[in-house]
Design a protein around this motif. Structure first.
Motif, PDB file in Angstrom:
ATOM      1  N   LYS A 138      11.634   1.959   8.725  1.00  0.00           N
ATOM      2  CA  LYS A 138      11.958   0.741   7.992  1.00  0.00           C
ATOM      3  C   LYS A 138      11.036  -0.380   8.452  1.00  0.00           C
ATOM      4  N   ILE A 139      10.500  -1.109   7.468  1.00  0.00           N
ATOM      5  CA  ILE A 139       9.521  -2.150   7.760  1.00  0.00           C
ATOM      6  C   ILE A 139      10.159  -3.513   7.533  1.00  0.00           C
ATOM      7  N   SER A 140      10.108  -4.365   8.554  1.00  0.00           N
ATOM      8  CA  SER A 140      10.612  -5.740   8.451  1.00  0.00           C
ATOM      9  C   SER A 140       9.425  -6.662   8.224  1.00  0.00           C
ATOM     10  N   LEU A 141       9.583  -7.518   7.203  1.00  0.00           N
ATOM     11  CA  LEU A 141       8.484  -8.405   6.822  1.00  0.00           C
ATOM     12  C   LEU A 141       8.939  -9.858   6.857  1.00  0.00           C
ATOM     13  N   SER A 142       7.965 -10.767   6.889  1.00  0.00           N
ATOM     14  CA  SER A 142       8.262 -12.193   6.882  1.00  0.00           C
ATOM     15  C   SER A 142       7.227 -12.941   6.053  1.00  0.00           C
ATOM     16  N   ILE A 143       7.716 -13.689   5.068  1.00  0.00           N
ATOM     17  CA  ILE A 143       6.839 -14.577   4.306  1.00  0.00           C
ATOM     18  C   ILE A 143       6.650 -15.864   5.094  1.00  0.00           C
ATOM     19  N   ARG A 144       7.712 -16.297   5.729  1.00  0.00           N
ATOM     20  CA  ARG A 144       7.709 -17.552   6.500  1.00  0.00           C
ATOM     21  C   ARG A 144       6.654 -17.513   7.608  1.00  0.00           C
ATOM     22  N   GLN A 145       6.582 -16.423   8.336  1.00  0.00           N
ATOM     23  CA  GLN A 145       5.627 -16.325   9.444  1.00  0.00           C
ATOM     24  C   GLN A 145       4.198 -16.060   8.973  1.00  0.00           C
ATOM     25  N   ALA A 146       4.041 -15.528   7.771  1.00  0.00           N
ATOM     26  CA  ALA A 146       2.702 -15.279   7.238  1.00  0.00           C
ATOM     27  C   ALA A 146       2.047 -16.562   6.756  1.00  0.00           C
ATOM     28  N   ASN A 147       2.852 -17.560   6.427  1.00  0.00           N
ATOM     29  CA  ASN A 147       2.343 -18.837   5.936  1.00  0.00           C
ATOM     30  C   ASN A 147       2.798 -19.948   6.865  1.00  0.00           C
ATOM     31  N   PRO A 148       2.237 -20.030   8.064  1.00  0.00           N
ATOM     32  CA  PRO A 148       2.713 -21.051   9.004  1.00  0.00           C
ATOM     33  C   PRO A 148       2.392 -22.459   8.497  1.00  0.00           C
ATOM     34  N   GLN A 149       3.345 -23.343   8.668  1.00  0.00           N
ATOM     35  CA  GLN A 149       3.156 -24.740   8.285  1.00  0.00           C
ATOM     36  C   GLN A 149       2.324 -25.430   9.358  1.00  0.00           C
ATOM     37  N   LYS A 150       1.538 -26.419   8.929  1.00  0.00           N
ATOM     38  CA  LYS A 150       0.771 -27.180   9.908  1.00  0.00           C
ATOM     39  C   LYS A 150       1.741 -28.038  10.704  1.00  0.00           C
ATOM     40  N   SER A 179       0.815  -1.224   0.000  1.00  0.00           N
ATOM     41  CA  SER A 179       0.000   0.000   0.000  1.00  0.00           C
ATOM     42  C   SER A 179       0.848   1.274   0.000  1.00  0.00           C
ATOM     43  N   GLY A 180       1.754   1.367  -0.954  1.00  0.00           N
ATOM     44  CA  GLY A 180       2.555   2.578  -1.110  1.00  0.00           C
ATOM     45  C   GLY A 180       3.843   2.605  -0.301  1.00  0.00           C
ATOM     46  N   LYS A 181       4.035   1.690   0.611  1.00  0.00           N
ATOM     47  CA  LYS A 181       5.268   1.645   1.399  1.00  0.00           C
ATOM     48  C   LYS A 181       6.023   0.363   1.050  1.00  0.00           C
ATOM     49  N   THR A 182       7.344   0.424   1.200  1.00  0.00           N
ATOM     50  CA  THR A 182       8.172  -0.728   0.861  1.00  0.00           C
ATOM     51  C   THR A 182       8.845  -1.269   2.111  1.00  0.00           C
ATOM     52  N   GLY A 183       8.797  -2.591   2.265  1.00  0.00           N
ATOM     53  CA  GLY A 183       9.446  -3.252   3.395  1.00  0.00           C
ATOM     54  C   GLY A 183      10.376  -4.333   2.892  1.00  0.00           C
ATOM     55  N   LEU A 184      11.237  -4.820   3.779  1.00  0.00           N
ATOM     56  CA  LEU A 184      12.230  -5.829   3.426  1.00  0.00           C
ATOM     57  C   LEU A 184      11.883  -7.173   4.051  1.00  0.00           C
ATOM     58  N   VAL A 185      11.915  -8.213   3.221  1.00  0.00           N
ATOM     59  CA  VAL A 185      11.822  -9.585   3.706  1.00  0.00           C
ATOM     60  C   VAL A 185      13.250 -10.117   3.673  1.00  0.00           C
ATOM     61  N   HIS A 186      13.859 -10.295   4.834  1.00  0.00           N
ATOM     62  CA  HIS A 186      15.229 -10.805   4.901  1.00  0.00           C
ATOM     63  C   HIS A 186      15.265 -12.242   4.386  1.00  0.00           C
ATOM     64  N   ILE A 187      16.417 -12.660   3.867  1.00  0.00           N
ATOM     65  CA  ILE A 187      16.554 -14.006   3.297  1.00  0.00           C
ATOM     66  C   ILE A 187      16.170 -15.095   4.301  1.00  0.00           C
ATOM     67  N   SER A 188      16.398 -14.853   5.586  1.00  0.00           N
ATOM     68  CA  SER A 188      16.066 -15.846   6.610  1.00  0.00           C
ATOM     69  C   SER A 188      14.566 -15.950   6.850  1.00  0.00           C
ATOM     70  N   GLU A 189      13.791 -14.986   6.352  1.00  0.00           N
ATOM     71  CA  GLU A 189      12.347 -14.980   6.549  1.00  0.00           C
ATOM     72  C   GLU A 189      11.579 -15.372   5.284  1.00  0.00           C
ATOM     73  N   ILE A 190      12.284 -15.914   4.282  1.00  0.00           N
ATOM     74  CA  ILE A 190      11.633 -16.321   3.035  1.00  0.00           C
ATOM     75  C   ILE A 190      10.923 -17.658   3.207  1.00  0.00           C
ATOM     76  N   SER A 191      11.617 -18.634   3.810  1.00  0.00           N
ATOM     77  CA  SER A 191      11.089 -19.993   3.879  1.00  0.00           C
ATOM     78  C   SER A 191      11.536 -20.660   5.173  1.00  0.00           C
ATOM     79  N   ASP A 192      10.845 -21.761   5.524  1.00  0.00           N
ATOM     80  CA  ASP A 192      11.249 -22.533   6.701  1.00  0.00           C
ATOM     81  C   ASP A 192      12.522 -23.326   6.430  1.00  0.00           C
TER      82      ASP A 192
END
Length: 134
Positions: free
Chosen positions: A67-79, A26-39
């Protein structure tokens, strides 16, 4: 819309670097660090993401500079199963103690002889390997 820590949003990957991916929300940019890409271990981000990919991210931090820190890994928790894994810590000990004393002694002597032969071959190859003694 204001970004809050803990919120899960959908964004677009706008840039990929060796250390992470920049995602526009939504108009702002955040960083997904390499450690937060996948489990799992990520060696190359480009194998997981491409520019203009739509991704679901979780806001995990916003510092004073904005600065915005983001996580793909935490947004998609594994069962995950709640069942604990049972480990038999005494398995190796039980396996060894199941042998009689004579069987353990024979196994020890055999292993020792094999190791001794390996050492002997290694020393002989060093002596005959073209090195001259002085």
């Amino acid at each position: 819309m204001t970004l809050q820590i803990g919120s899960v949003l959908e964004g677009t990957v706008v840039n990929i670097t060796n250390f992470g991916a920049f995602v526009e929300l939504s108009g702002k940019t955040g960083l997904v660090h390499i450690s937060e890409i996948s489990d799992t271990y990520v060696k190359d981000i480009r194998q997981h993401l491409k520019e203009k990919d739509k991704v679901k991210v979780k806001v995990i931090g916003i510092d004073n500079d904005g600065k915005i820190s983001l996580s793909i890994r935490q947004a998609n928790p594994q069962k995950k199963t709640n069942k604990p894994v049972e480990i038999d810590w005494d398995y190796e000990r039980k396996k060894v103690t199941a042998l009689s004393f004579e069987e353990r002694l024979a196994k020890f002597l055999k292993d020792s002889e094999e190791k001794f032969q390996d050492i002997k071959k290694n020393q002989e190859s060093k002596r005959s390997g073209g090195y001259a003694r002085r």
